[in-house]
Each structure stands twice: as structure tokens, then as C-alpha cells.
Write an enzyme that holds these catalytic residues in place. Structure first.
Site, PDB file in Angstrom:
ATOM      1  N   ASP A 171       0.602  -0.996   0.133  1.00  0.00           N
ATOM      2  CA  ASP A 171      -0.111  -0.423  -0.175  1.00  0.00           C
ATOM      3  C   ASP A 171       0.845   0.985  -0.526  1.00  0.00           C
ATOM      4  O   ASP A 171       0.187   2.046   0.143  1.00  0.00           O
ATOM      5  CB  ASP A 171      -1.316  -0.219   1.003  1.00  0.00           C
ATOM      6  CG  ASP A 171      -2.218  -0.409   1.172  1.00  0.00           C
ATOM      7  OD1 ASP A 171      -2.519  -0.620  -0.638  1.00  0.00           O
ATOM      8  OD2 ASP A 171      -2.663   0.057   1.730  1.00  0.00           O
ATOM      9  N   ASP A 334      -9.574  -6.862  11.870  1.00  0.00           N
ATOM     10  CA  ASP A 334      -9.394  -8.341  12.444  1.00  0.00           C
ATOM     11  C   ASP A 334      -9.931  -8.752  12.784  1.00  0.00           C
ATOM     12  O   ASP A 334     -11.144  -9.942  13.274  1.00  0.00           O
ATOM     13  CB  ASP A 334      -8.126  -8.522  13.364  1.00  0.00           C
ATOM     14  CG  ASP A 334      -7.763  -7.324  14.363  1.00  0.00           C
ATOM     15  OD1 ASP A 334      -8.456  -6.181  14.598  1.00  0.00           O
ATOM     16  OD2 ASP A 334      -6.738  -7.016  14.529  1.00  0.00           O
TER      17      ASP A 334
END
Length: 815
Positions: A171, A334
């Protein structure tokens, strides 16, 4: 029949609980309460010292819980100030609510962690039946050296190579960044993309980026899902390097349970966090996260509540597809992903074995930034997807998620407990209505029994009062994060945690000012409390009790000042103690060595001192280190090393070998050395997990409380003293400066003593594939031996001359 027994067991437990609650509600005098509490302490101590086992554990916790409940009943019914004094009543009610929150967290943790699940290893699968695995390594701004180590180790995991694909999800080189309006930033992004593409080619990994940086880490992972086709997905943070056995230890669980969506493993770290480094506890005290992974996650696993922690985890691709990929509504993708899949009926598993080694934030500012993101993300899930209202979750799962999310409310009660005694010391507010006798019979015994229960359950993983220290250090700054996320639940954004910061000098953290202010306030409170108790007429013994409470808070704040006093790093890169064998080649001669510690920059080896000449380590000497691979691993190439300082210890010599600048292929050998054996990390953790009893733990905490403010004050008075650069000496020329050309550096010093018997060099593949004729081989060997002997004599003479010149220089200086 089994069902009937289960029903009878539940009825027995419910009857016992009802009888206990009925007993608790009976009024008793203060002396009787003290006697009951002391008897409970004695019985618990006897169980602790004499008996062991699950039933003993339940009885121990049940007895302690009865005392805690008795205290809470007394607090609610007898200790609140009168509503006629609204100020005292308001603060008293706030204090009581904070205590009730702590008791709620205590009981939920005892329920969750009463009997942690320890899973047996999965059955090994035939190679043909292994599922295909995609390894996702999301990256944003990490250095290429960190990524090279992670990618190289991922490629060397014990798994079928044709079923293993490693992806670098970058990224930091997206189209959006490469087209940044700032030309320098755009060029840096393009350079990063090109460099990482080349790195991936060299390490047999796939490079993948995307058009825009949308939805942070979750968006990056979902972009990887769009290109990957594996049955399982292994997620690794950029600095989380896998050990060779990670997949072999985890993949088999998916074959045992078709509804299993997650296998999570613990996060183990090579470097200390700021509290561990600044208080110098990393080598002897378990890390903060070890209690969560060794106890809490294993406890959650019993109730199918262990959740995804962002890295070091395997996930089933079909489950992710069913949920629409990794969840991205909150900044903790997560836990949110696990929350969604648990509510859809999928199951999870937790393997309590360290199979990765990562990095923690080095500075206090980075540590607080990381925890602020975790705190805000968990509150986002609580506010936007309340577990109590989530369909599909079992009641115990709802309780488990509620405990994990409401835990992050700890900054509020911790700060209330820190400042509450000052209300009585400075303003004479009665926020806790009780006599000294009642405080001893109820409050003091409650505190002791609470500490006993925590030390009984968590003693190997958390020293006494260390939890309070961590909560206070985070609380001053996390309280602001809590307010902001409650005010606007969708506002928080994902911030990448900075790791690998360089701390080259002692200094105060930029966040230290509030800690000094609180310490000064509490110190003033102690002085005022002592003066009022000793000299002010009409002050009762209650001031003594409140003053002791404030003194404990002062000790906590003093230890926190030590956390703010940032110590310099002793290692440029974190190292790991290992037990490996290798062969060191210097000056054309090879020596078997034991490798004892390794980092990304250097390693420490042990060898017989007889192999080294007296002046070994006097100057850097280049060579190579070939590591004996672990069982089943493919041999890797030799690592280029430079012999550094040598320490002699009896018949052994301990040498430091620096790696210098590594090529991509060198990271394959280095990863095999450092991360080939997961038992190295497990041994390191187990060495720290020694039970810390309440007495010695309290003494250690008191020592921090008194000594660390002195060190912090010394840092404050010293100011920002950075190490002075070392200027090159102009006394004489440098004769051993390396030649700056393409020729590899040649040895400038010979550290090996003459050997009584020859040491054969390591046979390489090239030697094996190109064998000379016997006669030519003998002639070449004779010629090489003669040249080596000549070099040996010449270099030994050079070394003796250098030593003689150095000694003459010292005598001249002395004169």
C-alpha cells in the site's frame, strides 16, 4: 444418561450458588466479617500450597469470589454518602460504578479463563491432501530489509512449494501514491514500487498493489483476495516473521473441522515495549501480551470465542467469501471479521505456541498510538455492532466479546482511582463512608483476596501491580481516545504503527509532561495528608487510610515516570538466542562453530579458543558462515560475515560476526538461521515465565516507585544530550581501508591459529559438479597449500608488526 448427569450437575451448581448468595446477604458484624475474610484467606493459601488440579482451582476461585461479592454488597448498601450532599454523593457514586466495572471484568475473566483449552497437535496430512495457501504480507511504509526477512522466511516454511504462494500487498506504492501532487512523494512511491518488485522477483514472491488506498489494511487484504485463489489465507504483518513450522503446526486443524474459519497463533516479540525496556524487565518478566495469548485466548478458545488478531493467523477462504471478505467498518478489521464469522456459525481455534516473531513499538509515543487504535476500534465494534444484540452468537460468546470490548474502558476507572483520594485530602469530601475498622474488615481483605486470585491465575504471566502500571501509563492518553470515539463512532481512522525507531541516547519521552504533573499533584497530596493527620485537630484515622491509598498511587505514578525516561537501545536490531551449528570460513580455513544468538545485523558464535591467534578480533576480517539446516530444510548459501570483537572465556572464544549489507538471496540463509526453529522463541518465553509471588512482586513495584522518579528527574535536568559524533583521528594514515572497487575484500588479518590437523573446506554444489582429474587435482592442491602457507606466514608477520607498532605508540604516549 449423559444428558441427565449434565442436568443434575447444573442443578447442583445452581443450588450451591443460590445458597452462597443467601449466605452473603445475611448481616454480620465488622469483627465477624474480618474473621470470615481471614479464614477464607487461610483456606485459599492452604489450597494454593498443598493441592493442585482443576477442582482445586474452582474451589479456590469460588472462595475468593464469595469474599468479593460480600464486599460489593457492603459497598452498595452501606458506604455511599447521603444524597443530601450532592457533591460527595456524585463523586461517591462515580467511584462505586468504577469498582463495579472492575468486579464485572474480574468475574468475566474468571469465567472465561477458569479452564483454558490446550489443543493437541493436529494430525499430519499427506502432501497430496494439503490445501493451497496464500500468504498475505500487507505493507505500507516498512523498510525493504524488514520485508525481505519476512518474505524469505515465508518462502521457507515447511510446506509443499507448489501449494504455497507468498504475496507482498504494497500500500506504499499504489497508483494514488505514485501520482501524488508532491513530486518528491510521488518519486519515492515509484522508487519503492520498483525496488519491492525486484525484491519479490529475487525471493520468488508476488508483488501486488492497487489503485487507491481505500479502507486501510482491510482494503489491502481484500485486494489480495481478488487475485489469490488458495484454500487458506495466512496473514502476516510486515514485521511478523514466520518460523519454519508455522503451517505444519496449524493447517491440519482445518481438516478436522469443516466449519473452522480461523486458527490464531500468539504474537511473540523480539524487542521490548517501552515499559519493558525502560524498567529493564524484558529478559526476566513476561511481556504484557503473553497473559492475553497464553491465558485469555486459550480461555476464549474453550467457548469458541478466540478471535482474529490481525496477523499470525490462518483463515479459510470460503468463510471469508461468505462474509464478503475482511470487515472494514471499524479500524480493528481483525476482531470485526472474527465477530462477523462467529455470528454466522463458524468456529475458531487457538494454538498456544509462538510461531512468528515480530516487533513492538519502541517509543512510548508509538506504543500509545498503537493502543489508541486498538481501543477506538474495539469501542467502534461495541457501539456499531453491539455483541449483546448480535444474532447468531451464543450467550457465552456474547459475554466473551463484551468482555474483550468493555475491557478498553479501563482508563476511566484507573484515573478515578488515582485522583479519588485527593478529594478527601484537599477538600475533605467523604466519598466513601466507612470507619477504619470497616475499611480493614471489608476493603483491605477484599484487596488482598483480589490480588491472591489474580496471582493464582496469572502469576506466571503477570507480576503483581504491573497491570495497574500499564493501565495508568495508557490511561492518561486513551481517555481522550475513548471520548472521541463515543462522540463520533465512525470518525477514527487507521494509523500504521511505527516500529524500528532508533533510540541512540537517553531522553525523556515527548509525552512525559502529564506524568510529571500527576506525580507532583500526588506528592503534594501525600505531604498534605501527612501534615493534616499529624498536626490538624479533629482529623481521624480515616486520613491515614486515604493517605496510604494516595501513597500507592504515588508509587504507581513514580514507576510510570521511569517508563517516560526512555533508555537508549542496546541493540540496533533485536536478537534471538538460538542453538544452531555452522561452519565459519576465514582465510581459506573452516572451523565448526556453535551459533548462540542472531539478529538481522550480526550473530554470536562460540568456538574453541585454540583455533584463534592471540590477536584475533584486532581488525575486521571478512569470511563466510554456512549454517547447518534444521531437519528437513533445504541447505542455503553461505552468509557473508565480518569477524568482529572476540571475547575469550576459558577454552572457548565468543565472536561477533557482522553481516553487513545483504543481498536478497542472503536473506534466505539468514531467515533459515534465525527462524528455522520455533523452539528458540518458546524457550525464551518459558525462561521468563517464573511465578512472581505477591511479596517479592510488591517489593519490586515499591522499588520502581521510589527509584524511577530519580532517574526521570536526572534525564530532565540533563536535557537532550545526543551522542557526540566520533571524529576520525589525524595522527596517522589508515592502512586497512577497504579498496573501493568490484573486487571482493580480502582478509587483512588472520585470526586462526595454525591447526594441528587440516580442516576441510565446505564442499559446494559447484565443486561437486566440476571435479578435476586426479593428477591435476593433486598438483592444484599442492600449489594452493604452498600459497596458503606463504600467506599464513606473511600475515602473521604483518600482525606481529602491527602489534609491536601499537605497543611502541602507547609507550610514546605514556612518556
Amino acid at each position: 444418561m449423559t444428558g441427565v448427569v449434565r442436568v443434575l450437575r447444573w442443578l447442583a451448581w445452581m443450588g450451591t450458588t443460590a445458597a452462597g448468595l443467601a449466605l452473603l446477604s445475611q448481616p454480620v458484624g465488622t469483627q465477624n466479617q474480618l474473621a470470615m475474610s481471614l479464614a477464607a484467606m487461610a483456606a485459599m493459601a492452604g489450597l494454593w500450597l498443598v493441592f493442585d488440579g482443576p477442582r482445586t482451582r474452582f474451589v479456590f476461585l469460588a472462595m475468593g469470589s464469595l469474599v468479593v461479592l460480600r464486599y460489593i454488597l457492603w459497598r452498595v448498601t452501606d458506604t455511599l454518602p447521603s444524597p443530601g450532599d450532592p457533591v460527595s454523593f456524585g463523586f461517591g457514586l462515580l467511584l462505586l460504578l468504577c469498582e463495579l466495572y472492575c468486579v464485572f471484568i474480574l468475574f468475566v475473566s474468571l469465567i472465561i479463563n477458569a479452564e483454558p483449552l490446550r489443543r493437541p497437535p493436529p494430525a499430519a496430512l499427506p502432501a497430496a491432501d494439503l490445501p493451497s495457501v496464500d500468504v498475505f504480507v500487507p505493507s505500507y511504509n516498512e523498510d525493504a530489509e524488514i520485508l525481505a526477512m519476512t518474505l524469505a522466511a515465508a518462502r521457507q516454511m515447511n510446506y509443499s512449494p507448489e501449494k504455497l504462494t507468498v504475496w507482498l500487498l504494497d500500500d506504499g506504492g499504489t497508483d494514488q501514491k505514485c501520482a501524488d501532487p508532491d513530486p518528491e512523494k510521488a518519486q519515492a512511491a515509484r522508487d519503492r514500487r520498483a525496488a519491492l518488485q525486484a525484491l519479490c522477483r529475487d525471493l520468488d514472491a508476488r508483488y501486488l498493489t492497487r489503485a487507491r488506498n481505500e479502507h486501510a489494511k482491510a482494503g489491502n487484504l481484500n485486494n489480495g483476495l481478488a487475485s489469490a485463489t488458495g484454500d487458506l489465507v495466512l496473514v502476516l504483518d510486515a514485521d511478523h516473521v514466520p518460523f519454519r513450522s508455522l503451517l505444519a503446526e496449524t493447517v491440519g486443524y482445518f481438516a478436522e473441522d469443516p466449519k473452522l474459519f480461523l486458527v490464531q497463533t500468539p504474537h511473540a516479540f523480539l524487542n521490548p515495549d517501552p515499559i519493558e525496556r525502560n524498567l529493564k524487565t524484558f529478559e526476566r518478566m513476561p511481556s504484557e501480551n503473553e497473559m492475553f495469548y497464553a491465558v485469555t485466548q486459550a480461555g476464549l478458545d474453550k467457548w469458541n470465542g478466540s478471535f482474529f488478531c490481525g496477523s499470525a493467523a490462518l483463515l479459510r477462504r470460503t468463510a471469508l467469501d461468505e462474509a464478503g471478505g475482511f470487515a472494514g467498518i471499524t479500524i480493528t478489521e481483525d476482531c470485526e471479521t472474527a465477530f462477523e464469522l462467529h455470528s454466522r456459525g463458524w468456529t475458531s481455534a487457538y494454538v498456544d505456541k509462538p510461531l512468528i516473531a515480530g516487533l513492538q513499538p519502541d517509543t512510548l509515543a508509538d506504543f500509545i498510538g498503537q493502543r489508541s487504535r486498538w481501543c477506538q476500534g474495539m469501542f467502534q465494534i461495541l457501539l456499531l455492532k453491539n455483541p449483546a444484540l448480535q444474532r447468531g452468537l451464543k450467550p457465552i460468546q456474547k459475554l466473551a466479546y463484551l468482555s474483550s470490548m468493555t475491557f478498553w474502558f479501563f482508563p476511566v476507572p484507573r484515573l478515578v482511582f488515582m485522583f479519588a483520594p485527593l478529594l478527601h485530602i484537599f477538600f475533605d469530601l467523604k466519598i466513601f463512608v466507612a470507619s477504619v475498622d470497616e475499611s480493614i474488615a471489608y476493603t483491605a481483605t477484599y484487596i488482598v483476596i483480589n490480588l491472591m486470585m489474580q496471582n493464582y491465575v496469572y502469576g506466571k504471566f503477570r507480576w503483581p501491580f504491573v497491570s495497574e502500571l500499564y493501565e495508568y501509563v495508557q490511561g492518561l492518553y486513551l481517555s481522550k481516545a475513548i471520548v472521541s470515539v463515543i462522540w463520533s463512532p465512525r470518525k477514527p481512522t487507521f494509523n500504521v504503527t511505527n516500529k524500528g525507531a532508533t533510540l541512540d541516547h537517553d531522553h525523556l519521552s515527548a509525552l512525559s509532561l502529564p506524568f510529571f504533573a500527576v506525580y507532583g499533584l500526588l506528592l503534594t497530596g501525600c505531604v498534605v495528608a501527612a501534615w493534616r493527620y499529624l498536626f490538624e485537630p479533629g482529623v481521624t484515622n480515616l486520613m491515614l487510610v486515604v493517605g496510604l491509598w494516595n501513597l500507592f498511587n504515588l508509587l504507581t505514578a513514580g514507576a510510570a515516570l521511569g517508563v517516560c525516561a526512555e533508555r537508549r537501545q542496546l541493540e540496533r536490531t533485536p536478537s534471538l538466542p538460538i542453538t544452531r551449528r555452522g561452519q565459519l570460513t576465514l582465510g581459506g580455513r573452516a572451523v565448526d562453530v556453535a551459533i548462540e544468538r542472531v539478529s538481522a545485523e550480526a550473530c554470536t558464535v562460540r568456538m574453541p579458543a585454540a583455533f584463534l591467534a592471540p590477536g584475533a578480533g584486532h581488525r575486521p576480517v571478512p569470511g563466510t558462515l554456512t549454517v547447518v539446516p534444521v531437519a528437513g530444510a533445504r541447505p542455503a548459501g553461505a552468509l557473508p560475515v565480518v569477524l568482529g570483537p572476540v571475547t575469550r572465556s576459558g577454552a572457548d572464544a565468543v565472536c561477533r560476526l557482522a553481516f553487513g549489507t545483504l543481498r536478497p538471496q542472503d536473506y534466505v540463509a539468514l531467515a533459515g538461521l534465525m527462524y528455522g526453529d520455533a523452539e528458540a522463541m518458546r524457550r525464551f518465553q518459558l525462561r521468563r515465565r517464573r511465578h512472581k509471588d505477591l511479596f517479592t512482586g510488591t517489593l519490586q513495584f515499591v522499588w520502581w516507585g521510589f527509584s524511577e522518579p530519580v532517574r526521570a528527574l536526572r534525564y530532565a535536568l540533563a536535557g537532550e544530550r545526543r551522542p557526540m559524533p566520533v571524529e576520525a583521528s589525524e595522527v596517522g594514515p589508515v592502512y586497512d581501508e577497504p579498496v573501493r572497487d568490484a573486487v571482493p575484500p580480502q582478509p587483512v588479518d588472520l585470526p586462526l591459529a595454525p591447526l594441528a590437523r587440516p580442516t576441510l573446506p565446505i564442499r559446494t554444489q559447484a565443486h561437486a559438479s566440476a571435479q578435476p582429474q586426479p593428477q591435476a587435482h593433486a598438483q592444484a592442491a599442492t600449489r594452493a597449500e604452498t600459497e596458503d602457507d606463504g600467506d599464513w606466514v606473511r600475515l602473521m608477520l604483518d600482525f606481529e608488526n602491527d602489534r609491536a607498532l601499537a605497543a611502541r605508540g602507547r609507550r610514546t604516549d605514556a612518556a
